[in-house]
Design an enzyme around this catalytic site. Structure first.
Site, PDB file in Angstrom:
ATOM      1  N   ASN A 145       0.812  -1.216   0.000  1.00  0.00           N
ATOM      2  CA  ASN A 145       0.000   0.000   0.000  1.00  0.00           C
ATOM      3  C   ASN A 145       0.848   1.270   0.000  1.00  0.00           C
ATOM      4  O   ASN A 145       0.605   2.204   0.741  1.00  0.00           O
ATOM      5  CB  ASN A 145      -0.962   0.016   1.194  1.00  0.00           C
ATOM      6  CG  ASN A 145      -0.244  -0.026   2.527  1.00  0.00           C
ATOM      7  OD1 ASN A 145       0.836  -0.596   2.645  1.00  0.00           O
ATOM      8  ND2 ASN A 145      -0.838   0.567   3.545  1.00  0.00           N
ATOM      9  N   ASP A 194      -1.603  -6.001  12.057  1.00  0.00           N
ATOM     10  CA  ASP A 194      -2.187  -5.174  10.994  1.00  0.00           C
ATOM     11  C   ASP A 194      -1.726  -3.729  11.158  1.00  0.00           C
ATOM     12  O   ASP A 194      -2.503  -2.774  11.027  1.00  0.00           O
ATOM     13  CB  ASP A 194      -3.714  -5.267  10.994  1.00  0.00           C
ATOM     14  CG  ASP A 194      -4.313  -4.984   9.620  1.00  0.00           C
ATOM     15  OD1 ASP A 194      -3.614  -5.175   8.616  1.00  0.00           O
ATOM     16  OD2 ASP A 194      -5.486  -4.569   9.556  1.00  0.00           O
ATOM     17  N   GLY A 200      -7.159   2.647  10.142  1.00  0.00           N
ATOM     18  CA  GLY A 200      -5.884   2.069  10.524  1.00  0.00           C
ATOM     19  C   GLY A 200      -5.401   2.424  11.907  1.00  0.00           C
ATOM     20  O   GLY A 200      -5.661   3.513  12.422  1.00  0.00           O
TER      21      GLY A 200
END
Length: 417
Positions: free
Chosen positions: A97, A307, A326
């Site tokens: 990403n 994550d 996030g």
């Protein structure tokens, strides 16, 4: 690097002769030279003694984001890997990403070169489609040959089922691992949190569990048709666990992971509109958390991940609707998971997952390169903003009570304390 670890309690279920035994460990030039009940001090060897020292094989995280290239203000690769080492992780899989996204072999080579020399090893993923736009497959074979360990359009739904079918068929030619984010973008719509009582009471648009479960069901049907290897990252609902369990019983080659925050937090935490709790997939309900924990314990869910996803303050200190998704999580992973599970279960989960991504597994044996995480599992403490060395500070675990601390990492003939 010559080090002598004194009175280290070894947590290594793979070796019954060492598991939960206290041993001295002598490491010379990065190699485990001797493991014994007692080793006398040696000249030119640094002796390390910690209270309640525990040692395990180095930890592994299958979903870590930094920022470089393109978003260096969030996190550079160098500092990100230093954070991972400080957090006890010897190996991480780097998400796709960045800007530009890694969709060619040269992108993979760049990411690998930027990671050279770090205590923590980094294994990049390539994007599944060009520019992660979901239209045309990226250069999967070339990226695989350059070191990509999987292919994933990070947090992007594969809306075209035929594209997933072709990817699974094509990747079988080189035993490639295809990943599919479990969320139907059309059912998600403009939702930003779990759809339920909390979203209704707060006036926030919801993402129904159906958005995840329908995508997983579709992907599993395609996998059954094509064969190949599929990994479903960061599931979040009880029915997702059931679907994957049924698929495994059929013999499908599917694996899945869950983010640590999705097993510890529910959507009840959203009442303060703290954007650090805005994540994708969203935090769900107590029923979902209970099912996810059960899935971890019975092996349906293959491994956990932090994550880890840094976001700078401009992307988080805004209205909840407009905030980026996030949370960072590397530094809180062990302490958070260790509050939920016992230490042996925690370490078992933190050391799982390498085989799925083709990452070499370390060994705690004499003559092998040392890849060891040092920790103590019993101290209770509160995670504060200053406890993070990450450039971005968007951590939902700030102010949370954790259990156990990382003391250091020995890897690549280096040590971080």
């Amino acid at each position: 690097m010559n080090i002598l670890l004194k009175s280290a309690k070894i947590v290594c279920p793979e070796d019954k002769n060492l598991h939960l035994k206290k041993r001295d460990i002598l490491i010379k030039k990065g190699v485990i030279e001797r493991i014994s009940a007692s080793i006398a001090p040696l000249s030119n060897v640094r002796e390390l003694t910690f209270k309640n020292l525990h040692v395990s094989l180095g930890w592994f995280d299958s979903s870590v984001s930094f920022g470089e290239p393109g978003f260096e203000e969030r996190e550079t690769i160098k500092n990100g890997l230093a954070v991972a080492a400080r957090s006890g992780f010897s190996d991480i899989v780097l998400n796709s990403n960045t800007r530009p996204v890694p969709d060619t072999s040269s992108d993979i080579v760049f990411l690998k070169e930027r990671s050279n020399g770090s205590v923590t090893r980094s294994y990049p993923m390539g994007s599944l489609t060009m520019a992660s736009e979901g239209k045309d497959l990226a250069e999967l074979f070339d990226m695989h040959n350059s070191g990509a360990v999987a292919f994933y359009d990070f947090k992007q739904s594969i809306s075209n089922p035929n594209l997933l079918k072709i990817a699974l068929l094509y990747a079988q030619n080189f035993d490639g691992l295809v990943m599919s984010f479990p969320q139907d973008s059309q059912i998600k719509g403009k939702g930003i949190v779990n759809e339920g009582e909390v979203s209704t009471s707060l006036g926030l648009k919801g993402i129904p569990s159906l958005a995840e479960e329908l995508q997983i069901a579709r992907d599993l049907f395609i996998l059954e048709y094509t064969g190949g290897k599929l990994h479903i990252p960061t599931i979040s609902t009880a029915n997702s666990v059931k679907l994957i369990s049924a698929a495994k019983k059929k013999g499908l080659d599917v694996s899945c992971s869950v983010a640590i925050h999705n097993v510890l937090f529910t959507d009840d935490t959203l009442n303060e509109f703290d954007t650090n709790f805005k994540v994708s997939p969203p935090l769900r309900t107590k029923v979902d958390c209970k099912a996810l924990i059960k899935g971890l314990k019975d092996g349906t869910i293959d491994f956990v991940t932090s994550d880890h996803m840094p976001m700078d303050i401009e992307e988080k200190k805004v209205e909840f609707d407009n905030a980026a998704y996030g949370t960072i999580g590397l530094e809180s992973s062990f302490g958070a998971l260790n509050t939920l599970l016992d230490t042996e279960e925690t370490i078992a989960l933190l050391t799982k997952g390498r085989e799925r991504f083709g990452v070499p597994a370390p060994s705690l044996k004499e003559g092998e390169m040392a890849c060891l995480t040092l920790f103590e599992p019993s101290s209770e403490w509160t995670f504060q903003k200053d406890d993070s060395a990450s450039t971005s500070k968007n951590n939902m675990f700030q102010g949370q009570n954790l259990k156990g601390k990382v003391l250091g990492l020995i890897n690549n003939n280096q040590i971080t304390l």
